[in-house]
Design a protein around this motif. Sequence first.
Motif, mmCIF file in Angstrom:
data_model
loop_
_atom_site.group_PDB
_atom_site.id
_atom_site.type_symbol
_atom_site.label_atom_id
_atom_site.label_comp_id
_atom_site.label_asym_id
_atom_site.label_seq_id
_atom_site.Cartn_x
_atom_site.Cartn_y
_atom_site.Cartn_z
ATOM 1 N N MET A 80 0.809 -0.781 0.213
ATOM 2 C CA MET A 80 0.078 -0.164 0.199
ATOM 3 C C MET A 80 1.294 1.107 -0.373
ATOM 4 O O MET A 80 1.906 1.566 1.139
ATOM 5 C CB MET A 80 -0.874 -0.144 1.479
ATOM 6 C CG MET A 80 -1.716 -0.811 1.379
ATOM 7 S SD MET A 80 -3.474 -0.417 0.281
ATOM 8 C CE MET A 80 -4.155 0.563 0.910
ATOM 9 N N PRO A 81 0.573 2.029 -0.771
ATOM 10 C CA PRO A 81 1.351 3.658 -0.711
ATOM 11 C C PRO A 81 0.915 4.244 0.735
ATOM 12 O O PRO A 81 0.614 3.974 1.246
ATOM 13 C CB PRO A 81 0.985 4.547 -2.217
ATOM 14 C CG PRO A 81 -0.262 3.477 -2.558
ATOM 15 C CD PRO A 81 -0.986 2.399 -1.672
ATOM 16 N N THR A 82 2.550 4.815 1.354
ATOM 17 C CA THR A 82 2.295 5.872 2.041
ATOM 18 C C THR A 82 2.781 6.615 2.098
ATOM 19 O O THR A 82 3.154 7.111 0.399
ATOM 20 C CB THR A 82 3.057 4.938 3.744
ATOM 21 O OG1 THR A 82 5.202 5.098 2.562
ATOM 22 C CG2 THR A 82 2.862 3.616 3.600
ATOM 23 N N VAL A 83 3.485 7.868 2.894
ATOM 24 C CA VAL A 83 3.339 8.874 2.507
ATOM 25 C C VAL A 83 5.169 8.861 1.595
ATOM 26 O O VAL A 83 5.502 9.880 1.631
ATOM 27 C CB VAL A 83 3.360 9.911 4.090
ATOM 28 C CG1 VAL A 83 4.237 10.750 3.601
ATOM 29 C CG2 VAL A 83 2.252 10.434 4.122
ATOM 30 N N HIS A 84 5.781 7.859 3.188
ATOM 31 C CA HIS A 84 7.489 8.089 2.697
ATOM 32 C C HIS A 84 7.091 7.147 1.072
ATOM 33 O O HIS A 84 8.477 7.277 0.520
ATOM 34 C CB HIS A 84 7.863 7.574 4.165
ATOM 35 C CG HIS A 84 8.242 8.078 4.890
ATOM 36 N ND1 HIS A 84 8.997 9.290 4.894
ATOM 37 C CD2 HIS A 84 7.234 8.162 5.847
ATOM 38 C CE1 HIS A 84 8.400 9.972 6.488
ATOM 39 N NE2 HIS A 84 7.826 9.149 6.945
ATOM 40 N N ASN A 85 6.789 6.498 0.796
ATOM 41 C CA ASN A 85 6.857 5.548 -0.963
ATOM 42 C C ASN A 85 5.262 5.614 -0.963
ATOM 43 O O ASN A 85 4.483 4.752 -0.929
ATOM 44 C CB ASN A 85 7.128 4.348 -0.188
ATOM 45 C CG ASN A 85 7.287 3.440 -1.432
ATOM 46 O OD1 ASN A 85 7.198 3.645 -2.214
ATOM 47 N ND2 ASN A 85 7.505 1.550 -1.162
ATOM 48 N N PRO A 86 5.447 6.412 -1.313
ATOM 49 C CA PRO A 86 3.938 6.939 -2.892
ATOM 50 C C PRO A 86 3.647 5.672 -3.439
ATOM 51 O O PRO A 86 2.606 5.491 -3.686
ATOM 52 C CB PRO A 86 4.039 8.407 -2.968
ATOM 53 C CG PRO A 86 4.823 9.178 -2.550
ATOM 54 C CD PRO A 86 5.463 8.020 -1.701
ATOM 55 N N THR A 87 4.310 5.107 -4.349
ATOM 56 C CA THR A 87 3.777 4.527 -5.221
ATOM 57 C C THR A 87 3.555 3.148 -4.741
ATOM 58 O O THR A 87 3.158 2.195 -5.372
ATOM 59 C CB THR A 87 5.445 4.233 -5.811
ATOM 60 O OG1 THR A 87 6.606 3.474 -5.319
ATOM 61 C CG2 THR A 87 5.799 5.993 -6.060
ATOM 62 N N GLY A 88 4.383 3.178 -2.993
ATOM 63 C CA GLY A 88 4.608 1.754 -2.768
ATOM 64 C C GLY A 88 4.843 0.021 -3.174
ATOM 65 O O GLY A 88 5.700 -0.202 -2.285
ATOM 66 N N ARG A 89 5.940 0.986 -4.437
ATOM 67 C CA ARG A 89 6.954 -0.003 -4.753
ATOM 68 C C ARG A 89 8.196 -0.559 -4.296
ATOM 69 O O ARG A 89 8.516 0.743 -3.545
ATOM 70 C CB ARG A 89 7.476 0.378 -6.342
ATOM 71 C CG ARG A 89 5.700 0.116 -6.993
ATOM 72 C CD ARG A 89 6.086 0.069 -8.286
ATOM 73 N NE ARG A 89 6.332 1.702 -8.958
ATOM 74 C CZ ARG A 89 7.799 2.756 -9.690
ATOM 75 N NH1 ARG A 89 7.358 2.067 -11.367
ATOM 76 N NH2 ARG A 89 7.538 4.232 -9.804
ATOM 77 N N LYS A 90 8.449 -1.905 -4.135
ATOM 78 C CA LYS A 90 9.530 -1.698 -2.772
ATOM 79 C C LYS A 90 10.638 -2.919 -3.575
ATOM 80 O O LYS A 90 10.295 -3.792 -4.395
ATOM 81 C CB LYS A 90 9.730 -2.623 -1.914
ATOM 82 C CG LYS A 90 8.687 -1.571 -0.650
ATOM 83 C CD LYS A 90 8.389 -2.327 0.450
ATOM 84 C CE LYS A 90 8.250 -0.661 1.653
ATOM 85 N NZ LYS A 90 8.773 -1.695 2.855
ATOM 86 N N ALA A 91 11.612 -3.178 -3.270
ATOM 87 C CA ALA A 91 12.873 -3.704 -3.957
ATOM 88 C C ALA A 91 13.070 -4.168 -2.541
ATOM 89 O O ALA A 91 13.779 -3.887 -1.118
ATOM 90 C CB ALA A 91 13.733 -2.839 -4.912
ATOM 91 N N TYR A 92 13.698 -5.195 -2.647
ATOM 92 C CA TYR A 92 14.417 -6.821 -1.504
ATOM 93 C C TYR A 92 15.416 -6.989 -2.374
ATOM 94 O O TYR A 92 15.120 -7.562 -3.194
ATOM 95 C CB TYR A 92 13.354 -7.751 -0.779
ATOM 96 C CG TYR A 92 13.969 -8.573 0.537
ATOM 97 C CD1 TYR A 92 14.045 -7.594 1.448
ATOM 98 C CD2 TYR A 92 14.428 -9.765 0.233
ATOM 99 C CE1 TYR A 92 14.021 -8.645 2.572
ATOM 100 C CE2 TYR A 92 14.992 -9.876 1.221
ATOM 101 C CZ TYR A 92 15.225 -9.839 2.099
ATOM 102 O OH TYR A 92 15.245 -9.888 3.669
ATOM 103 N N LEU A 93 17.028 -6.898 -1.609
ATOM 104 C CA LEU A 93 17.998 -7.306 -2.393
ATOM 105 C C LEU A 93 18.112 -8.745 -1.892
ATOM 106 O O LEU A 93 18.008 -8.748 -0.107
ATOM 107 C CB LEU A 93 19.126 -6.496 -1.836
ATOM 108 C CG LEU A 93 19.316 -5.268 -2.578
ATOM 109 C CD1 LEU A 93 20.289 -4.163 -1.908
ATOM 110 C CD2 LEU A 93 18.899 -5.512 -4.449
ATOM 111 N N MET A 94 18.965 -9.712 -1.727
ATOM 112 C CA MET A 94 18.954 -11.626 -1.454
ATOM 113 C C MET A 94 19.920 -11.567 -2.218
ATOM 114 O O MET A 94 20.426 -11.066 -3.289
ATOM 115 C CB MET A 94 17.298 -11.649 -2.099
ATOM 116 C CG MET A 94 17.377 -12.066 -2.754
ATOM 117 S SD MET A 94 15.606 -13.021 -2.812
ATOM 118 C CE MET A 94 14.262 -11.577 -2.246
#
Length: 155
Positions: A80-94
């Motif tokens: 879900m979008p947030t104030v700090h991440n308005p697109t809601g897109r995230k990346a997780y490195l592994m």
Amino acid sequence: MLNLTEQKATLAELELLVAVRCRVLRAANQLPEDTPLPEVESQTRTYYQKAFAENTHTAYLLWDGETLAGTGAVSYFQVMPTVHNPTGRKAYLMNLYTAPQYRRQGIATRILTRLVEDAHRRGVTAISLEATAMGRPLYEKFGFVPMEHEMELPE
């Protein structure tokens, strides 16, 4: 002298990616190299097939001639979008891993740079990871900071 070449992995490298994932998990969890992980192998195959089809995963392989010197990956997901991440897109490195004989030669930094560049090309700036004690200095030097507000419910 190293003869390094980068390769952006595709589904053609599926079995290599599965093997590398298991190698990384064994190392991160301090398991013997021959520990069988059949369920992890099966689920990893399924994951890669889906993620490559949906373009939600990028993996890089760094070769020294015919020898795999290092690898790393990034998975993309939506929240879900947030104030700090308005697109809601995230990346997780592994899976950032360097073969023992290639450590301390800048390989992990090179792969980490490619993964972050990939995320930025996609417009993703919320990038996180789970660091091992061995990897923490690299990530801190790169600019990652410990997360203070997340919690986890143990299984």
